[in-house]
Scaffold this motif. Structure first.
Motif, short mmCIF file in Angstrom:
data_model
loop_
_atom_site.label_atom_id
_atom_site.label_comp_id
_atom_site.label_asym_id
_atom_site.label_seq_id
_atom_site.Cartn_x
_atom_site.Cartn_y
_atom_site.Cartn_z
N GLY A 102 31.41 -2.34 -11.65
CA GLY A 102 31.76 -1.10 -10.98
C GLY A 102 33.25 -0.89 -10.76
O GLY A 102 33.65 0.14 -10.24
N GLY A 103 34.05 -1.87 -11.14
CA GLY A 103 35.49 -1.70 -10.95
C GLY A 103 36.12 -2.95 -10.36
O GLY A 103 35.46 -3.95 -10.12
N ALA A 122 35.15 -10.17 -3.42
CA ALA A 122 34.31 -10.27 -4.62
C ALA A 122 33.73 -11.66 -4.78
O ALA A 122 32.55 -11.82 -5.09
N TYR A 123 34.54 -12.67 -4.55
CA TYR A 123 34.05 -14.04 -4.70
C TYR A 123 33.04 -14.40 -3.63
O TYR A 123 32.11 -15.19 -3.86
N GLY A 124 33.19 -13.85 -2.42
CA GLY A 124 32.21 -14.09 -1.38
C GLY A 124 30.85 -13.55 -1.76
O GLY A 124 29.82 -14.22 -1.58
N PHE A 125 30.83 -12.35 -2.32
CA PHE A 125 29.57 -11.76 -2.77
C PHE A 125 29.02 -12.52 -3.97
O PHE A 125 27.81 -12.75 -4.08
N SER A 126 29.90 -12.94 -4.86
CA SER A 126 29.50 -13.69 -6.04
C SER A 126 28.83 -15.01 -5.66
O SER A 126 27.83 -15.42 -6.27
N VAL A 150 30.09 -22.23 -11.46
CA VAL A 150 31.12 -21.77 -10.52
C VAL A 150 32.41 -21.43 -11.26
O VAL A 150 33.05 -20.40 -11.00
N VAL A 151 32.80 -22.29 -12.19
CA VAL A 151 34.02 -22.03 -12.97
C VAL A 151 33.89 -20.72 -13.74
O VAL A 151 34.82 -19.90 -13.76
N LEU A 152 32.75 -20.52 -14.39
CA LEU A 152 32.54 -19.28 -15.14
C LEU A 152 32.61 -18.07 -14.20
O LEU A 152 33.21 -17.04 -14.55
N ALA A 153 31.98 -18.19 -13.04
CA ALA A 153 31.94 -17.07 -12.10
C ALA A 153 33.33 -16.71 -11.59
O ALA A 153 33.59 -15.55 -11.24
N MET A 154 34.23 -17.68 -11.54
CA MET A 154 35.57 -17.40 -11.04
C MET A 154 36.55 -17.01 -12.14
O MET A 154 37.53 -16.30 -11.87
N VAL A 155 36.30 -17.46 -13.36
CA VAL A 155 37.23 -17.18 -14.46
C VAL A 155 36.89 -15.88 -15.18
O VAL A 155 37.80 -15.08 -15.51
N LEU A 156 35.61 -15.63 -15.42
CA LEU A 156 35.21 -14.46 -16.20
C LEU A 156 35.72 -13.14 -15.62
O LEU A 156 36.13 -12.25 -16.38
N PRO A 157 35.71 -12.94 -14.29
CA PRO A 157 36.22 -11.66 -13.76
C PRO A 157 37.67 -11.36 -14.16
O PRO A 157 38.04 -10.20 -14.31
N GLY A 194 38.38 -7.69 -13.43
CA GLY A 194 37.64 -7.30 -12.23
C GLY A 194 38.27 -7.71 -10.93
O GLY A 194 37.76 -7.37 -9.85
N ILE A 195 39.38 -8.49 -10.97
CA ILE A 195 40.04 -8.96 -9.75
C ILE A 195 41.41 -8.30 -9.64
O ILE A 195 42.16 -8.22 -10.61
#
Length: 220
Positions: free
Chosen positions: A35-36, A43-47, A99-106, A111-112
């Motif tokens: 969504g942007g 964002a990371y808290g929700f992730s 976790v690494v993927l979730a933090m790097v992919l954005p 997205g960040i």
């Protein structure tokens, strides 16, 4: 024990059981950031909350991969404590990759918005990782002895972790501090609040792992 961890990770990868968790991670990350752009902390808290059931599912799949006979042989060879520890470490390793993927992919998706909040975001994901591995262990076949019961434990635990963590819950200490961490990150938390949530996360995971170890002793 290191060899046992390596063997379980190899079986998990070669058996194709790593693929569902990877796809689930990509879907969750795509939905969150589709969504942007968002601030890193929020964002990371929700992730971290959204990926909790995914990481728990991965832990269950990894612990379910080993055949029962092979698991009993491992217990005979290295002892129950080392066998249980090796399984939890292997599940944690797989979850850490998520976790690494979730933090790097954005960052690859744009997205960040900026680097502020990365450290609290990493903390939230690690807290989610520890709790999710514990839930996945409780839902695994060595404990539940049944696919149906395992799914019930996984789904029920994931739902309760969110519902009991909602603002205003009368029993917030029964759940890992996922929702509380997401709220704190959205409100720019201080170190004191993160320290308190860290204690809660460690205590919750310790109790869950102790229950898992107890079941393993009685059902091995």
């Amino acid at each position: 024990m290191v060899a046992l961890v390596r063997m379980r990770l190899t079986a998990f990868l070669r058996g194709g059981r790593a693929l569902p968790g990877l796809l689930g991670t990509l879907v969750v990350v795509g939905i969150i950031y589709g969504g942007g752009r968002s601030a890193a902390a929020e964002a990371y808290g929700f992730s971290a909350v959204a990926l909790f059931p995914v990481i728990a599912w991965q832990a269950k799949l990894l612990l379910d991969t080993e055949p029962d006979v092979q698991r009993r042989l491992a217990v005979t060879a290295v002892g129950l404590r080392r066998e249980v520890t090796a399984g939890l470490l292997a599940a944690a390793a797989v979850g850490f990759v998520t976790v690494v993927l979730a933090m790097v992919l954005p960052w690859l998706f744009g997205g960040i918005t900026g680097p502020a909040g990365i450290v609290p975001g990493l903390w939230a994901h690690l807290a989610s990782l520890v709790a999710a591995v514990g839930l996945g262990a409780l839902a695994s076949r060595p404990v539940t002895r049944s696919t149906l019961y395992g799914i019930a434990v996984l789904v029920t635990g994931s739902v309760l972790a969110i519902v009991l963590g909602l603002d205003g819950s009368v029993l917030p200490w029964l759940a890992p501090p996922l929702m509380a961490a997401a709220r704190r990150l959205a409100d720019q938390p201080g170190s004191a609040s993160l320290a308190a949530l860290s204690v809660q996360a460690v205590l919750w995971a310790t109790v869950v792992v102790a229950i898992y170890a107890r079941f393993r002793r009685t059902r091995s």
